[in-house]
Design a protein around this motif. Structure first.
Motif, PDB file in Angstrom:
ATOM      1  N   GLU A 111       0.844  -1.201   0.000  1.00 42.89           N
ATOM      2  CA  GLU A 111       0.000   0.000   0.000  1.00 42.89           C
ATOM      3  C   GLU A 111       0.875   1.245   0.000  1.00 42.89           C
ATOM      4  O   GLU A 111       0.611   2.207  -0.735  1.00 42.89           O
ATOM      5  CB  GLU A 111      -0.916  -0.003   1.228  1.00 42.89           C
ATOM      6  N   ASN A 112       1.899   1.229   0.843  1.00 45.11           N
ATOM      7  CA  ASN A 112       2.887   2.300   0.870  1.00 45.11           C
ATOM      8  C   ASN A 112       4.267   1.664   1.009  1.00 45.11           C
ATOM      9  O   ASN A 112       4.477   0.823   1.892  1.00 45.11           O
ATOM     10  CB  ASN A 112       2.648   3.246   2.063  1.00 45.11           C
ATOM     11  N   THR A 134       1.216   3.163  -9.419  1.00 44.11           N
ATOM     12  CA  THR A 134       0.100   2.897  -8.511  1.00 44.11           C
ATOM     13  C   THR A 134      -1.090   2.281  -9.255  1.00 44.11           C
ATOM     14  O   THR A 134      -2.172   2.154  -8.687  1.00 44.11           O
ATOM     15  CB  THR A 134      -0.336   4.197  -7.811  1.00 44.11           C
ATOM     16  N   VAL A 138      -3.253  -2.789  -4.745  1.00 46.41           N
ATOM     17  CA  VAL A 138      -2.457  -3.208  -3.591  1.00 46.41           C
ATOM     18  C   VAL A 138      -2.599  -4.715  -3.384  1.00 46.41           C
ATOM     19  O   VAL A 138      -3.699  -5.265  -3.451  1.00 46.41           O
ATOM     20  CB  VAL A 138      -2.902  -2.452  -2.324  1.00 46.41           C
TER      21      VAL A 138
END
Length: 433
Positions: A111-112, A134, A138
């Motif tokens: 996600e990050n 992106t 995810v």
């Protein structure tokens, strides 16, 4: 007549037995003949200098043929422990597995990126996000086989601890003798996978690397990395001989445990005897968290089998030493007999060995300083068995900056009595470049 015949036979048999019964000199000879039946390292495999003899001495002193052998009771068997990458196998199996995963789109998008390591810098977070994009949801595979920029950033962060533009990838505070962020980042990269999946990737990478020609390379992204790997024949022979002599033989790696387990199985080391970075698994999936050691809790990589961390894991998982004591050198009975490694990450546990300290020369300063200083006369420094490095032209800076302090600063390498090791010349090496 019959009685006389029987008596004569008995007398003759006794006389014959007397001629065959060894006296003191013959008894010694028989004992020496028996010693030759003890497990022996192959004389057909080349070792540097008298290293084979040093290892054989410890095998004889501690193994089944020793007068002090206790019969192999639980907890009484001598222990040998070895690093994995570039110690038992040529080239880095962790990097081979990462390369395979990148070529086959097996890294899942986090996600990050900042969540993958507590030390990842904003610059690295931005670089990875920009390169990998992106668009992929995810938890789904990143297309690293076709997205060279994404593969490049991952390899650069892992290999050089920097971004492709040269900015630092990790920053902050950590104990430099207990962890290193780019090592801890490897199992964190595989977060979201099951342990079984990661083992499958490691197995596929291993089989591919073992089949590739010695010296071959491959392109991953725009990086050129080794394509091949080989188990060292000398080390395979050493492991076999140690097992035959009654040793418990362990692998202690700063790589991901499922990866190390799969590769180690190729030389007959089972999972129980393979110790590495142990990821916390939740709901069947690998997380970015790792198990602690020596009283330290779970963390995002603050404690891994790295320098003092390898001693901790050996003391805790092999000898049952719990809590903070696991970070300390133990008494003679609770230490390994033989230790082997190739880098400074191995120097503490290799130095703990009470029999032989085997150091493969990859020009790593603290390990080579201690190996060449040979304070106890039991160090065995050996060139790598495949593609050994040429002689290091300058001496190792043992007296000034061969030691890495917990805060990352450099200082002199000291013996156990506090005295400083003087700079050491490189004497165990391959052909000159």
């Amino acid at each position: 007549m019959r009685s006389r015949s029987v008596l004569t036979t008995v007398i003759m048999a006794a006389a014959l037995a007397a001629t065959l019964t060894p006296g003191p000199a013959q008894a010694d000879s028989t004992h020496k003949d028996g010693a030759r039946d003890c497990p022996q390292l192959s004389a057909n495999l080349t070792w540097h200098g008298d290293n084979r003899a040093k290892l054989q001495r410890t095998i004889d002193e501690r193994g089944k043929c020793s007068a002090h052998w206790r019969g192999g009771k639980h907890g009484d068997r001598p222990v040998a422990a070895f690093d994995w990458d570039n110690t038992i196998v040529k080239n880095d199996s962790t990097d081979a597995t990462i390369a395979w995963a990148l070529k086959h789109d097996k890294i899942l998008r986090p996600e990050n990126w900042a969540d993958t390591s507590k030390w990842l810098t904003p610059a690295a977070d931005r670089a990875l996000t920009k390169a990998c994009g992106t668009d992929v949801p995810v938890g789904h595979p990143l297309p690293t086989s076709s997205n060279a920029a994404c593969a490049d950033e991952i390899l650069q962060v892992r290999g050089e601890a920097e971004t492709m533009s040269g900015e630092k990838a990790f920053a902050g505070n950590w104990n430099h003798r207990r962890t290193v962020p780019e090592y801890a980042w490897v199992p964190q990269l595989f977060a979201g996978h099951t342990v079984a999946e990661l083992r499958n990737y490691a197995r596929a990478a291993r089989d591919e690397a073992l089949a590739a020609p010695v010296g071959s390379e491959q392109k991953v992204g725009t990086h050129t990395v080794p394509a091949y790997s080989r188990y060292y024949e000398q080390q395979k022979d050493l492991l076999r001989t140690l097992k035959k002599a009654g040793f418990d033989v362990y692998i202690v790696s700063a790589g991901s445990e499922p990866v190390a387990e799969e590769w180690a199985s190729g030389v007959g080391i089972d999972r129980k005897h393979t110790l590495a970075i142990r990821s916390v698994v939740e709901h069947g999936r690998i997380t970015p968290w790792t198990e602690g050691c020596g009283g330290m809790p779970r963390s995002k990589g603050e404690v891994i089998p790295y320098i003092e961390g390898k001693r901790c894991v050996i003391n805790q998982d092999i000898f049952g030493i719990k809590g903070a004591r696991a970070w300390q050198q133990q008494d003679w009975r609770h230490r390994i007999a033989i230790g082997g490694g190739d880098a400074d990450t191995d120097v503490t546990f290799v130095g703990d060995a009470t029999g032989t300290h085997l150091a493969l020369n990859r020009n790593k300063p603290e390990l080579m300083c201690r190996g060449y200083d040979d304070a106890d006369g039991r160090w065995a420094v050996n060139p790598m068995f495949i593609e050994p490095l040429p002689r290091k032209k300058e001496p190792y800076p043992c007296a000034t900056e061969g030691f890495t302090n917990p805060d990352g600063s450099l200082g002199p390498v000291r013996r156990s009595d506090g005295s400083i090791i003087q700079d050491q010349e490189d004497t165990a090496y391959g052909a000159e470049a």
